[in-house]
Design an enzyme around this catalytic site. Structure first.
Site, PDB file in Angstrom:
ATOM      1  N   GLY A 232      46.238  58.518 132.823  1.00 45.38           N
ATOM      2  CA  GLY A 232      45.657  59.791 132.418  1.00 45.38           C
ATOM      3  C   GLY A 232      44.191  59.964 132.768  1.00 45.38           C
ATOM      4  O   GLY A 232      43.624  61.019 132.484  1.00 45.38           O
ATOM      5  N   PRO A 268      47.219  54.130 135.407  1.00 40.69           N
ATOM      6  CA  PRO A 268      46.827  55.422 135.959  1.00 40.69           C
ATOM      7  C   PRO A 268      47.641  55.749 137.210  1.00 40.69           C
ATOM      8  O   PRO A 268      48.086  54.845 137.932  1.00 40.69           O
ATOM      9  CB  PRO A 268      45.357  55.215 136.339  1.00 40.69           C
ATOM     10  N   GLY A 269      47.816  57.026 137.452  1.00 47.24           N
ATOM     11  CA  GLY A 269      48.428  57.475 138.706  1.00 47.24           C
ATOM     12  C   GLY A 269      47.377  58.204 139.519  1.00 47.24           C
ATOM     13  O   GLY A 269      46.922  57.753 140.566  1.00 47.24           O
ATOM     14  N   ARG A 270      46.961  59.349 138.954  1.00 47.78           N
ATOM     15  CA  ARG A 270      46.009  60.228 139.647  1.00 47.78           C
ATOM     16  C   ARG A 270      44.766  59.491 140.131  1.00 47.78           C
ATOM     17  O   ARG A 270      44.288  59.713 141.233  1.00 47.78           O
ATOM     18  CB  ARG A 270      45.590  61.325 138.652  1.00 47.78           C
ATOM     19  N   ARG A 306      50.358  72.591 141.898  1.00 43.50           N
ATOM     20  CA  ARG A 306      49.469  72.484 140.729  1.00 43.50           C
ATOM     21  C   ARG A 306      48.757  73.788 140.341  1.00 43.50           C
ATOM     22  O   ARG A 306      48.691  74.110 139.163  1.00 43.50           O
ATOM     23  CB  ARG A 306      48.450  71.355 140.933  1.00 43.50           C
ATOM     24  N   TYR A 310      49.794  74.813 136.672  1.00 40.69           N
ATOM     25  CA  TYR A 310      48.818  74.487 135.621  1.00 40.69           C
ATOM     26  C   TYR A 310      47.513  75.271 135.770  1.00 40.69           C
ATOM     27  O   TYR A 310      46.510  74.881 135.157  1.00 40.69           O
ATOM     28  CB  TYR A 310      48.435  73.002 135.671  1.00 40.69           C
ATOM     29  N   CYS A 338      56.962  84.282 148.308  1.00 39.28           N
ATOM     30  CA  CYS A 338      57.052  85.632 147.743  1.00 39.28           C
ATOM     31  C   CYS A 338      57.118  85.548 146.222  1.00 39.28           C
ATOM     32  O   CYS A 338      58.173  85.741 145.615  1.00 39.28           O
ATOM     33  CB  CYS A 338      58.274  86.334 148.303  1.00 39.28           C
ATOM     34  N   GLU A 339      55.978  85.192 145.632  1.00 42.38           N
ATOM     35  CA  GLU A 339      55.892  85.077 144.182  1.00 42.38           C
ATOM     36  C   GLU A 339      54.420  85.197 143.788  1.00 42.38           C
ATOM     37  O   GLU A 339      53.550  84.582 144.406  1.00 42.38           O
ATOM     38  CB  GLU A 339      56.497  83.724 143.743  1.00 42.38           C
ATOM     39  N   TYR A 367      50.039  64.158 142.907  1.00 38.55           N
ATOM     40  CA  TYR A 367      50.931  65.248 142.487  1.00 38.55           C
ATOM     41  C   TYR A 367      50.871  66.418 143.472  1.00 38.55           C
ATOM     42  O   TYR A 367      50.952  67.577 143.082  1.00 38.55           O
ATOM     43  CB  TYR A 367      50.595  65.712 141.062  1.00 38.55           C
TER      44      TYR A 367
END
Ligand code: LLP
Length: 408
Positions: A232, A268-270, A306, A310, A338-339, A367
């Protein structure tokens, strides 16, 4: 901290020339991941958390190139699904350094992970009594860890705050009892919690509170090899944000854990991969409107989810050699999906983008590719790995044929 391994690599620190070469050779959108920076991030974590077990939460970026580099660097792997366990083992993580953190594991996942030759050496983390029972029913009697819901969450967005969400972990009040049950099934080696993702600044108090509770539980349960306090650790997505003071985070984590007769474990990842990656994208359409100039780019929410998911901020910069001299224009960076959610950034200042311009999106190593999709039948991008100045294709770009290849 030496200059050779700064606490953050900003988008402005990337040398534009090799990035332009990569875009020329492989086209866009393309993710670039610098393996040397991944390893430097590992070194910084290791220096700050000396003596702790350090795992990479592979969900942040499962590129084979990244996994191989981190396996060789000697970190452990934390895996959330059968596919991640397979990838970690294939990339060379020894089974005894792989932790499988099963969240509501589908039967297919359990059957795969517990059925592999490696199962006897893996650590399986369960977040529910029912999951423990399902693991026991499959005859597993190896290393077990109990995931606890610490009742305190944090993170860069409510959608990634984990610690107080009932989905994750055994309720704190039940944790010691479930640890006892686990001892009846296999070898209980650890307890685990994860407060959330993108923890920085004020959130550190929540992280500390979680670690404090884990220390308390560890003393109650006794006889553990490790106490895993999750990952995190946030990275500065905005150019003006300061990086985490990793040494201070490590000190505060150890203080909060208190006196326990078990190793501290982090995952940790990020932090390992975010600033080691950029996304290259090309301007395809420029449209002045009364509100703003819409700059259409070839990377959308299917490439980098992302911002849409988020409202995440990613820095963007032009890689065109003559652009720095041009006057900045206020733009909206819009993807090709198209969004309405498919906007990578609003109200950005960029030097007058024109069709064909190459842009770089910062902090895209975590990510990014991992959450890419085929929505709008859009092929997923390519990934280029850079090491020691050399660039090589790590994952080829999908074709339209790839998008339909599974249909019968
Ligand atoms: N450990 C556990 C049990 C986790 O669930 C996670 C992330 C990590 C470690 C690693 O967290 P990190 O150090 O990378 O923050 N897609 C979102 C992040 C979701 C993270 C989910 N779990 C994003 O792009 O921000």
């Amino acid at each position: 901290m030496t200059d050779a391994n700064p606490p953050v690599r900003r988008l402005g620190d990337w040398n534009p020339e090799p990035l332009r070469d990569i875009a020329d050779e492989h086209g866009t959108p393309t993710y670039v991941i610098d393996l040397d920076r991944v390893e430097a991030n590992a070194a910084r974590l290791r220096a700050a958390f000396a003596g702790a077990d350090i795992a990479y939460a592979v969900k942040a970026n499962t590129s084979r190139a990244v996994l191989e580099r981190l396996a060789a660097a000697g970190v452990d792997a934390e895996c959330a699904a059968a596919g991640e366990v397979k990838r970690a083992l294939d990339a060379g993580f020894p089974a005894e350094r792989v932790r499988y953190t099963a969240v509501n594991p589908p039967a297919r996942d359990l059957n795969y992970v517990l059925g592999t030759d490696a199962a006897a050496d893996l650590t399986v983390t369960v977040g529910a009594e029912d999951t423990l029972n399902r693991v026991a029913e499959r005859g597993f009697d190896g290393r077990l860890c109990v995931r606890v819901n610490p009742g305190v969450g944090a993170g860069h967005h409510e959608k990634v705050s984990t610690g107080a969400e009932p989905k994750f972990g055994v309720p704190y009040e039940r944790a010691a009892a479930v640890c006892e049950q686990a001892r009846g099934v296999g070898n209980l080696v650890g307890i685990h919690a994860h407060v959330g993702s993108g923890v920085s600044g004020d959130d550190l108090a929540a992280h500390r509170a979680m670690v404090d509770r884990m220390g308390e539980l560890a003393r109650e349960v006794g006889d553990l090899s490790f106490v895993a306090v999750g990952g995190g650790f946030g990275v500065p997505y905005r150019e003006t944000e300061s990086p985490l003071d990793l040494d201070a985070v490590a000190r505060s984590t150890r203080d909060a854990l208190g006196d326990v007769n078990a190793r501290l474990a982090i995952e940790p990842g990020r932090y390992f991969v975010a600033d080691a990656g950029v996304l290259l994208t090309t301007v395809n359409t420029v449209k002045p409107t009364p509100e703003t100039t819409v700059v259409g780019i070839d990377a959308g929410m299917t490439t980098l989810a992302r911002p849409a998911l988020y409202d995440a901020y990613h820095a963007v910069r032009s890689l065109e050699p003559d652009r720095p001299e041009k006057k900045p224009t206020r733009v909206e960076l819009a993807g090709p999906v198209c969004e309405t959610a498919d906007v990578l950034g609003r109200d950005r200042r960029l030097p007058a983008p024109t069709r064909g311009d190459l842009l770089a999106v910062g902090n895209a190593g975590a990510y990014g590719y991992e959450m890419a999709s085929n929505y709008n039948s859009r092929p997923r991008p390519a990934v280029v790995a850079v090491a020691d100045g050399d660039a090589r294709l790590a994952t080829r770009r999908e074709t339209l044929a790839d998008v339909t290849r599974l249909e019968s």
